[in-house]
Enzyme design. Structure first.
Site, PDB file in Angstrom:
ATOM      1  N   GLU A 243       0.878  -1.177   0.000  1.00 13.80           N
ATOM      2  CA  GLU A 243       0.000   0.000   0.000  1.00 13.80           C
ATOM      3  C   GLU A 243       0.905   1.213   0.000  1.00 13.80           C
ATOM      4  OE1 GLU A 243      -3.576  -2.191   0.168  1.00 13.80           O
ATOM      5  OE2 GLU A 243      -3.263  -0.038  -0.111  1.00 13.80           O
TER       6      GLU A 243
ATOM      7  N   CYS B 234      -2.749   8.699   3.164  1.00 17.80           N
ATOM      8  CA  CYS B 234      -2.439   8.186   1.823  1.00 17.80           C
ATOM      9  C   CYS B 234      -3.575   8.457   0.846  1.00 17.80           C
ATOM     10  CB  CYS B 234      -2.132   6.705   1.891  1.00 17.80           C
ATOM     11  SG  CYS B 234      -3.418   5.748   2.677  1.00 17.80           S
TER      12      CYS B 234
HETATM   13  P1  NAD Z   1       8.764   4.953   4.066  1.00 18.24           P
HETATM   14  O1  NAD Z   1       8.605   3.987   2.968  1.00 18.24           O
HETATM   15  O2  NAD Z   1      10.017   5.729   4.108  1.00 18.24           O
HETATM   16  O3  NAD Z   1       8.684   4.191   5.474  1.00 18.24           O
HETATM   17  C1  NAD Z   1       7.523   3.513   5.922  1.00 18.24           C
HETATM   18  C2  NAD Z   1       7.923   2.504   6.978  1.00 18.24           C
HETATM   19  O4  NAD Z   1       8.546   1.429   6.322  1.00 18.24           O
HETATM   20  C3  NAD Z   1       8.957   3.023   7.999  1.00 18.24           C
HETATM   21  O5  NAD Z   1       8.569   2.589   9.266  1.00 18.24           O
HETATM   22  C4  NAD Z   1      10.257   2.365   7.582  1.00 18.24           C
HETATM   23  O6  NAD Z   1      11.090   2.066   8.689  1.00 18.24           O
HETATM   24  C5  NAD Z   1       9.759   1.093   6.949  1.00 18.24           C
HETATM   25  N1  NAD Z   1      10.631   0.543   5.919  1.00 18.24           N
HETATM   26  C6  NAD Z   1      11.134   1.185   4.845  1.00 18.24           C
HETATM   27  N2  NAD Z   1      11.882   0.336   4.111  1.00 18.24           N
HETATM   28  C7  NAD Z   1      11.811  -0.866   4.731  1.00 18.24           C
HETATM   29  C8  NAD Z   1      12.355  -2.153   4.461  1.00 18.24           C
HETATM   30  N3  NAD Z   1      13.116  -2.389   3.401  1.00 18.24           N
HETATM   31  N4  NAD Z   1      12.074  -3.153   5.311  1.00 18.24           N
HETATM   32  C9  NAD Z   1      11.304  -2.955   6.384  1.00 18.24           C
HETATM   33  N5  NAD Z   1      10.771  -1.769   6.703  1.00 18.24           N
HETATM   34  C10 NAD Z   1      11.016  -0.736   5.887  1.00 18.24           C
HETATM   35  O7  NAD Z   1       7.498   5.868   4.051  1.00 18.24           O
HETATM   36  P2  NAD Z   1       7.215   7.171   4.885  1.00 18.24           P
HETATM   37  O8  NAD Z   1       7.772   8.296   4.102  1.00 18.24           O
HETATM   38  O9  NAD Z   1       7.616   7.029   6.294  1.00 18.24           O
HETATM   39  O10 NAD Z   1       5.610   7.175   4.820  1.00 18.24           O
HETATM   40  C11 NAD Z   1       4.895   7.971   3.983  1.00 18.24           C
HETATM   41  C12 NAD Z   1       4.560   7.257   2.698  1.00 18.24           C
HETATM   42  O11 NAD Z   1       3.742   6.148   2.962  1.00 18.24           O
HETATM   43  C13 NAD Z   1       3.774   8.146   1.753  1.00 18.24           C
HETATM   44  O12 NAD Z   1       4.260   7.981   0.443  1.00 18.24           O
HETATM   45  C14 NAD Z   1       2.364   7.612   1.852  1.00 18.24           C
HETATM   46  O13 NAD Z   1       1.584   7.827   0.726  1.00 18.24           O
HETATM   47  C15 NAD Z   1       2.597   6.169   2.103  1.00 18.24           C
HETATM   48  N6  NAD Z   1       1.446   5.589   2.799  1.00 18.24           N
HETATM   49  C16 NAD Z   1       0.593   4.824   2.088  1.00 18.24           C
HETATM   50  C17 NAD Z   1      -0.539   4.271   2.687  1.00 18.24           C
HETATM   51  C18 NAD Z   1      -1.478   3.384   1.917  1.00 18.24           C
HETATM   52  O14 NAD Z   1      -2.292   2.711   2.518  1.00 18.24           O
HETATM   53  N7  NAD Z   1      -1.410   3.349   0.599  1.00 18.24           N
HETATM   54  C19 NAD Z   1      -0.785   4.540   4.020  1.00 18.24           C
HETATM   55  C20 NAD Z   1       0.089   5.345   4.715  1.00 18.24           C
HETATM   56  C21 NAD Z   1       1.224   5.862   4.099  1.00 18.24           C
END
Ligand code: NAD
Length: 534
Positions: free
Chosen positions: A271, A305
């Site tokens: 997501e 999101c």
């Molecule tokens: P991000 O991808 O940088 O991080 C999200 C989470 O994933 C963090 O806790 C990070 O530690 C973890 N993470 C990242 N890479 C990883 C890996 N390889 N293995 C395990 N964990 C990992 O995102 P962000 O910038 O913190 O969040 C915002 C983004 O998330 C925005 O782009 C938003 O649109 C998206 N988002 C989408 C939804 C949805 O349901 N589509 C919901 C919420 C947020």
């Protein structure tokens, strides 16, 4: 045109502890102790967005801790998968009741960790109640063995079984810390899996709170565990031991997760980000659509999101709509309060404030017009930013195509519906959209042409999100897989087909020549078609 406000003073110091009384040091310590980590683990601190004050001090899990969590989860999952669906249902329904009964504590925690308003936090409580009730009451119809049409009518007895995947990894973000953490674990647990989860560090307490309640509701220990740490540190161990990966976060991280899942040949549900569009048709009720735009663009300070960052308005009503939308936005009350008095809260981290500021400043420098907001509010707290409406946004501006993930929306106008749809679809993303029309059928027809996994007609996002019986998720760069409905639980299962052949199969009996058998077999196929067998 830039805003005409004088520069505001930099936010300097925390104004004494303003944490609500429910968030006692004892509670915070108890929750932190639920993290799977060594006794002498390194620690990581988080800060409360409203004030910048220190909030939690959490142990940091290592890759070895993650492996230990999986080892325990594998053992616990065997007996969990053997519990009846009705027993799992009871636990989920108890969890539902506990979340509602203790909602004040959850609201306080979410606000303290994320900086959102109480109204936005309440939606997460509501969401978790809906999700736990839905999967508690509907899992059986998705998971129970199903008779399928056999290869040879009456002679082949075919059943489809749904086995749990095993141990599911859930990576959940900071923006909807309860919805995203517990919401995705619930379906996996109900399907008989164990879960090892990495909530984002910034909002880990809220996730740990839901874990605490689930255990109080009766979930056996080790069936659901949480680890804390950076993706770059424990992401590898999380992926390498998982039987399935449920990831919510940015598209960039999602691509890496997908490629790692491909290497391991495990399934993944992703997501990801969005650049969601709202289309206001020329027959829309302008006041309703303007209210809808406020609800669509600024929840959780735009860190949602499915929130809207692009608004396409029919040229014939553009000015009237813009006036109504701008007036409402300017009236929004921004601030920090642990009650329902506030409309827009804080951004969650300094990084978010940096991105929002950079996007708006870049747009303004290149000629965008600020119709509302347009600046940070350090007088309210360190990471507050005003709800912002921009016009005259052009493709050379970063926020024209890139997700801001903040309280910023760009307004465009269009002359024909084809043009509106072409503009709305001119993005690699496809998560959510919103269409406003005075004619429901017309609105739905336009909605079906928008490239997005969910489209709301005369609603911002909650109608589709709350329709939990229907799939929710992204097309294109917004993700793979869906949460909610059948897809949201079946993805956590491994289908198995058991076909029991009785009396006669496809091999000809010794007494019949191959030629006769061929005639009988093909004749039977013609009969099956003629009698309408599907
Ligand atoms: P991000 O991808 O940088 O991080 C999200 C989470 O994933 C963090 O806790 C990070 O530690 C973890 N993470 C990242 N890479 C990883 C890996 N390889 N293995 C395990 N964990 C990992 O995102 P962000 O910038 O913190 O969040 C915002 C983004 O998330 C925005 O782009 C938003 O649109 C998206 N988002 C989408 C939804 C949805 O349901 N589509 C919901 C919420 C947020």
């Amino acid at each position: 045109m830039a805003t005409d406000h004088a520069p505001l003073p930099t936010y300097t110091a925390a104004r004494g502890s303003v944490l609500p009384a429910s968030l006692t040091p004892t509670l915070i310590k108890r929750l932190a102790e639920r993290v799977v980590a060594a006794v002498d683990a390194a620690r990581v601190g988080t800060n409360a967005p409203y004030t910048g004050e220190p909030l939690a001090d959490l142990p940091v899990s290592t890759p070895v801790d993650v492996e230990d969590a999986y080892a325990r989860a594998r053992i616990a999952q065997k007996s969990w998968a053997a519990t009846s669906l009705s027993q799992r249902k009871k636990i989920l329904l108890r969890f539902h009741d506990l979340v509602l009964a203790r909602q004040e504590e959850a609201l306080d925690l979410m606000q303290a960790e994320n900086g959102k308003t109480r109204r936005d936090a309440l939606l997460e409580v509501v969401d978790i109640a809906i999700t736990s009730r839905y999967y508690a009451r509907n899992a059986a119809r998705y998971l129970e063995p199903k008779r399928r049409r056999g290869a040879i009518p009456l002679l082949t007895h075919t059943t489809e079984l749904r086995h749990p995947k095993g141990v599911v990894a859930v990576v959940s973000p900071w923006n909807y810390p309860l919805s995203m953490a517990a919401g995705d674990a619930i379906a996996a647990l109900m399907a008989g899996n164990a879960v090892v989860q990495k909530p984002d560090t910034q909002t880990a307490l809220t996730a740990l709170w839901s874990l605490d309640l689930m255990h109080e509701a009766g979930l056996p220990a080790a069936v659901w565990q949480m680890v804390v740490g950076r993706g770059s540190s424990i992401g590898g161990a999380l992926m390498d031991n998982a039987d399935y990966m449920m990831f919510t976060g940015s598209t960039a991280s999602g691509r890496k997760i997908a490629s790692d899942a491909g290497r391991r040949l495990i399934g993944a549900s992703l997501e990801l980000g969005g650049k969601n569009a709202m289309i206001v048709l020329d027959d829309a009720d302008i006041d309703r659509a303007a209210d809808g735009a406020v609800a669509a663009c600024f929840p959780s300070a735009g860190q949602l999101c499915v929130s809207i960052e692009r608004l396409y308005v029919a040229e014939s009503i553009r000015d009237r709509f813009v006036d109504a939308f701008v007036a409402r936005t300017k009236q929004l009350k921004i601030g920090a309060a642990y009650d329902y008095s506030i409309d827009v809260g804080s951004l969650t981290t300094p990084a978010q404030l940096q991105t929002v500021t950079a996007h708006v400043d870049d747009a303004v420098a290149k000629g965008a017009t600020v119709l509302a907001g347009g600046k940070a509010r350090p007088d309210l707290g360190p990471w507050f930013y005003e709800p912002t409406i921009l016009a005259d946004v052009t493709p050379d501006m970063t926020l024209h195509e890139h997700e801001t993930f903040g309280p910023v929306v760009s307004i465009y106008s269009y002359r024909s519906i084809d043009e509106a749809i072409a503009q709305a679809n001119a993005t690699p993303y496809g998560l959510n959209a919103s269409v406003w029309s005075g004619n429901g059928a017309r609105g739905r027809a336009v909605a079906a042409r928008v490239h997005a996994g969910t489209v709301n007609v005369n609603e911002a996002f909650a109608a589709a999100w709350g329709s939990i019986d229907a799939p929710m998720g992204g097309m294109g760069d917004s993700g793979l897989g869906r949460r909610h409905g059948a897809d949201g639980i079946l993805k956590y299962t491994e289908p198995q087909t058991i076909a029991h052949q009785r009396i006669q199969g496809f091999t000809p009996p010794a007494s019949i020549s191959p030629e006769t058998w061929a005639t009988l077999l093909t004749g039977a196929l013609k009969v099956l078609k003629a009698v309408g067998v599907r």
